[in-house]
Write a protein that holds these residues in place. Sequence first.
Motif, PDB file in Angstrom:
ATOM      1  N   SER A   1       0.855  -1.185   0.000  1.00 10.85           N
ATOM      2  CA  SER A   1       0.000   0.000   0.000  1.00 10.85           C
ATOM      3  C   SER A   1       0.892   1.237   0.000  1.00 10.85           C
ATOM      4  O   SER A   1       2.121   1.132   0.014  1.00 10.85           O
TER       5      SER A   1
ATOM      6  N   ASP B   1      -4.309  -0.200  -2.513  1.00 14.04           N
ATOM      7  CA  ASP B   1      -5.168   0.857  -1.991  1.00 14.04           C
ATOM      8  C   ASP B   1      -5.576   1.964  -2.964  1.00 14.04           C
ATOM      9  O   ASP B   1      -6.417   2.783  -2.592  1.00 14.04           O
TER      10      ASP B   1
ATOM     11  N   GLU C   1      -7.939   3.772  -5.415  1.00 14.17           N
ATOM     12  CA  GLU C   1      -9.367   3.551  -5.614  1.00 14.17           C
ATOM     13  C   GLU C   1      -9.632   3.098  -7.049  1.00 14.17           C
ATOM     14  O   GLU C   1      -9.202   3.751  -8.000  1.00 14.17           O
TER      15      GLU C   1
ATOM     16  N   THR D   1     -12.649  -0.562  -2.727  1.00 17.00           N
ATOM     17  CA  THR D   1     -11.365  -1.262  -2.710  1.00 17.00           C
ATOM     18  C   THR D   1     -11.302  -2.268  -3.846  1.00 17.00           C
ATOM     19  O   THR D   1     -12.262  -3.003  -4.100  1.00 17.00           O
TER      20      THR D   1
ATOM     21  N   SER E   1      -8.245  -5.195   3.134  1.00 20.19           N
ATOM     22  CA  SER E   1      -8.333  -3.836   3.651  1.00 20.19           C
ATOM     23  C   SER E   1      -7.978  -3.785   5.132  1.00 20.19           C
ATOM     24  O   SER E   1      -7.299  -2.861   5.592  1.00 20.19           O
TER      25      SER E   1
END
Length: 294
Positions: free
Chosen positions: A119, A190, A192, A210, A262
């Motif tokens: 991420s 991560d 969008e 996600t 997530s």
Amino acid sequence: MERLKGAIIIGFLRVFSLLPFAMAQRLGAAVGWLLWILPNRSKDVVRINLSHCMPHLAAGERDDLVRQTLLDTGRSFAESACAWMWKPAKTVALIKEVEGAQVLQKALERGKGVVSITSHLGNWEVLNHWYCSQCSPVIFYRPPKQQSVDALLRRQRAQLGNRVAPSTREGITMVMREVRRGGAVGIPADPEPAVKSGEFVPFFAVSALTSKFVPNLLRGGEAQAIFMHCVRLPGGGFKVIVEAAPEALYSSDVNEATACMSAVIESYVRRWPSQYMWSMKRFKKRPAGEKRWY
């Protein structure tokens, strides 16, 4: 105009990369400090995201975190400039600790495909060089708008013989083929996605669209998923952390698997909150009927 922007960006990258690393970090932090004291959209986005994701913080605590986040964002930019311009060995030498290296090695030894998830925490460009020094993965990325910058990043991110795959139909196909043939890939989980390509799942108790790309890659149980991050150490340098994915990430229920992914990323951000790129418009798309944030 995009050509001019690209030339300016590359010029700044070269300036940072010519400096001693500690000085580059300090200069990057100074840029972050300017973002803190001057009106700008990045600061606004950081404040909006933190107000929703960490509502328990007192106003003073949130201001402190906004400030530290912007300083770390500046550091990340300067560090990335060095990582893009230097030889990979020089960047990898900045890594002082590696936790869980055996997790990656065991996954590679299976020969069944390795999906490494990361991420926008710490410095993913330093992580890229470390990962590519361990194997020859396909690195998935979102291309910048400036063609000259994209050409630079493609070249610099593939210095160790690995390949890069842009977030296009062709790039997605490249990643899928690599996993199916038992190779390794690296995916930032991560950014969008488009609504049709994602699931709304909790991130800091907020619904966040996600990507379900990784859960879809893992269907069938052949490939193995691991999480990888590279965080900044207080005394200088970096620490790479590798962790096996929870079983829930392999669930046939895409929403459950995406929520698991997530939650793991959230657990890292909670440990190093200022090192996350809160200036990213992570929550731009909202569930039906919910007011837009930005």
